[in-house]
Write an enzyme that holds these catalytic residues in place. Structure first.
Site, PDB file in Angstrom:
ATOM      1  N   SER A  10      15.790  53.438  51.764  1.00 41.47           N
ATOM      2  CA  SER A  10      16.613  53.445  52.971  1.00 41.47           C
ATOM      3  C   SER A  10      15.801  54.063  54.113  1.00 41.47           C
ATOM      4  CB  SER A  10      17.847  54.302  52.712  1.00 41.47           C
ATOM      5  OG  SER A  10      18.379  54.782  53.920  1.00 41.47           O
ATOM      6  N   TYR A  34      21.129  62.105  49.838  1.00 39.04           N
ATOM      7  CA  TYR A  34      20.811  60.695  49.562  1.00 39.04           C
ATOM      8  C   TYR A  34      19.320  60.439  49.776  1.00 39.04           C
ATOM      9  CZ  TYR A  34      21.122  55.600  50.069  1.00 39.04           C
ATOM     10  OH  TYR A  34      20.961  54.248  49.923  1.00 39.04           O
ATOM     11  N   LYS A  57      16.424  59.117  47.147  1.00 39.52           N
ATOM     12  CA  LYS A  57      15.643  57.895  47.389  1.00 39.52           C
ATOM     13  C   LYS A  57      14.146  58.193  47.415  1.00 39.52           C
ATOM     14  CE  LYS A  57      18.709  54.655  47.551  1.00 39.52           C
ATOM     15  NZ  LYS A  57      18.659  53.550  46.578  1.00 39.52           N
ATOM     16  N   HIS A  88      29.949  52.914  56.737  1.00 39.87           N
ATOM     17  CA  HIS A  88      28.989  53.051  57.838  1.00 39.87           C
ATOM     18  C   HIS A  88      29.644  52.576  59.136  1.00 39.87           C
ATOM     19  CE1 HIS A  88      25.968  53.209  54.537  1.00 39.87           C
ATOM     20  NE2 HIS A  88      25.475  54.114  55.342  1.00 39.87           N
TER      21      HIS A  88
HETATM   22  P1  GDP Z   1      23.936  57.069  59.719  1.00 35.76           P
HETATM   23  O1  GDP Z   1      23.134  55.906  60.250  1.00 35.76           O
HETATM   24  O2  GDP Z   1      23.397  57.594  58.422  1.00 35.76           O
HETATM   25  O3  GDP Z   1      24.117  58.155  60.743  1.00 35.76           O
HETATM   26  O4  GDP Z   1      25.380  56.537  59.291  1.00 35.76           O
HETATM   27  P2  GDP Z   1      26.673  55.862  59.979  1.00 35.76           P
HETATM   28  O5  GDP Z   1      26.528  54.384  60.015  1.00 35.76           O
HETATM   29  O6  GDP Z   1      27.844  56.398  59.232  1.00 35.76           O
HETATM   30  O7  GDP Z   1      26.759  56.452  61.480  1.00 35.76           O
HETATM   31  C1  GDP Z   1      25.938  56.022  62.511  1.00 35.76           C
HETATM   32  C2  GDP Z   1      26.403  56.564  63.833  1.00 35.76           C
HETATM   33  O8  GDP Z   1      27.637  55.915  64.221  1.00 35.76           O
HETATM   34  C3  GDP Z   1      26.701  58.070  63.858  1.00 35.76           C
HETATM   35  O9  GDP Z   1      26.253  58.591  65.102  1.00 35.76           O
HETATM   36  C4  GDP Z   1      28.229  58.112  63.794  1.00 35.76           C
HETATM   37  O10 GDP Z   1      28.790  59.287  64.374  1.00 35.76           O
HETATM   38  C5  GDP Z   1      28.582  56.882  64.636  1.00 35.76           C
HETATM   39  N1  GDP Z   1      29.939  56.354  64.440  1.00 35.76           N
HETATM   40  C6  GDP Z   1      30.804  56.052  65.438  1.00 35.76           C
HETATM   41  N2  GDP Z   1      31.982  55.655  64.954  1.00 35.76           N
HETATM   42  C7  GDP Z   1      31.868  55.680  63.604  1.00 35.76           C
HETATM   43  C8  GDP Z   1      32.779  55.354  62.546  1.00 35.76           C
HETATM   44  O11 GDP Z   1      33.938  54.976  62.745  1.00 35.76           O
HETATM   45  N3  GDP Z   1      32.296  55.476  61.272  1.00 35.76           N
HETATM   46  C9  GDP Z   1      31.011  55.889  61.011  1.00 35.76           C
HETATM   47  N4  GDP Z   1      30.581  55.955  59.730  1.00 35.76           N
HETATM   48  N5  GDP Z   1      30.148  56.220  62.002  1.00 35.76           N
HETATM   49  C10 GDP Z   1      30.565  56.120  63.278  1.00 35.76           C
END
Ligand code: GDP
Length: 318
Positions: free
Chosen positions: A117, A146, A150, A189
């Site tokens: 990842s 995580y 990995k 995500h």
């Molecule tokens: P990351 O790439 O490991 O940080 O995982 P995520 O896909 O969960 O989050 C990516 C970014 O999107 C972070 O800055 C979160 O705060 C933002 N984000 C905004 N809205 C959401 C939501 O509804 N769910 C998640 N998972 N992330 C969100």
């Protein structure tokens, strides 16, 4: 760079075990391999084989003797699940990958593809992130467990290559999305979460859609069908233990992503920002020059990919 030349490339009649075939990545791999004419695919449901159980895994490999393994099984989740459950993310991923990689070697598997990842890279890695940034600085705390698991998986594959000459390769995909993703509002995500939120907001006639964080972080998104095509490409053409990034080479801010999703879903309300939620790493864009030089490029644009995923969501999750 060590290039192993002794192994045969992967061939169509080979018995290929896809660990994690029900997930986002594994299901895309099954579709791609079938489409490419690989007719001997092996899969097992969780009820039939628990990858965390070494005995289960050893019995399976001794019985089936796969020629090729793709390790797409992992405990995965978005920023909240990752930071709330560090024990499960560390332990379960280590268990699954240790069992599968060791059994693959012990049973004579010819080639194994380990999927990592982009979160393995340091929080403040240079952008775009080259493969050489691995282990050059501290990790992002929200997904450290995580990432550590990995990194251990990559190192295990490299150790088998160095010590035993195994053809175990590792690919590092960027943030993925597509059919069979987790659309749960808490553990998913960002992309699937915002698709569901925008859909519900539109359906319920809401004026506002709440997005986590500040909207400033930047992420790169790749449709999982592109990832699956890249994996088959690497299985057929790449025989080195050095890791390879897989991405599209472009990123966007979470704000821009939210706007694009609202557009695709046709939700016309406003965005609101829940800044009590973490932003995570400020930027995560992979340097994809290595896989480009090898001869692979992504095909699915972000708007088109989101539209396809929304269609899948409508047909399967509502
Ligand atoms: P990351 O790439 O490991 O940080 O995982 P995520 O896909 O969960 O989050 C990516 C970014 O999107 C972070 O800055 C979160 O705060 C933002 N984000 C905004 N809205 C959401 C939501 O509804 N769910 C998640 N998972 N992330 C969100």
């Amino acid at each position: 760079m060590l290039i192993l030349t002794l192994s045969r490339p992967v061939e169509k009649p080979d018995k290929i075990f896809i660990a994690g075939h029900r997930g986002l990545v594994g299901s895309a791999l099954v579709r791609q391999l079938e489409q490419d004419g690989f007719a001997n695919l092996l899969t097992r449901d969780r009820a039939e084989m628990d990858l965390r159980d070494a005995g289960d895994v050893d019995r399976f490999f001794a019985q089936e003797k796969p020629a090729v393994v793709i390790l797409a099984a992992a405990k995965v989740g978005g920023i909240k699940a990752n930071s709330d459950l560090p024990v499960e993310f560390l332990l379960e991923n280590l268990q699954m990958q240790n069992n599968v990689v060791r059994a693959a070697h012990d049973s004579g598997v010819r080639k194994l593809l380990f999927l990592g990842s982009s979160c393995i890279y340091p929080k403040h890695a240079p952008q775009p992130i080259p493969e050489s940034a691995l282990l050059t600085g501290p990790l992002e705390p929200t997904n450290e467990a995580y990432a550590i698991a990995k990194i251990a998986g990559i190192k295990l594959c490299q150790a088998y290559s160095r010590e035993y000459g195994a053809n175990f390769i590792s690919a590092m995909p960027t943030n993925l999305y597509g059919p069979n993703d987790n659309f749960d509002l808490v553990s998913s995500h960002v992309l699937p979460a915002l698709l569901r939120k925008a859909h519900l907001a539109k359906q319920e006639g809401k004026r506002e859609l709440v997005v986590w964080g500040s909207g400033q972080p930047r992420r790169e998104f790749l449709h999982v069908d592109d990832l699956a095509a890249a994996c088959v490409f690497l299985l057929e053409k790449y025989d080195s233990p050095e890791i390879v990034n897989i991405g599209c080479g472009e990123d966007i801010s979470i704000r821009e992503l939210a706007e694009l999703i609202c557009d695709v879903v046709d939700f016309k309300g406003d965005l609101a920002w829940d800044t009590a939620k973490p932003d995570g790493t400020p930027r995560k864009l992979l340097d994809v020059s290595k896989i480009h030089a090898l001869g692979w490029r992504h095909r699915i644009g972000l708007r088109d990919g989101i539209a396809r995923t929304y269609q899948w969501f409508l047909e399967n999750e509502t």
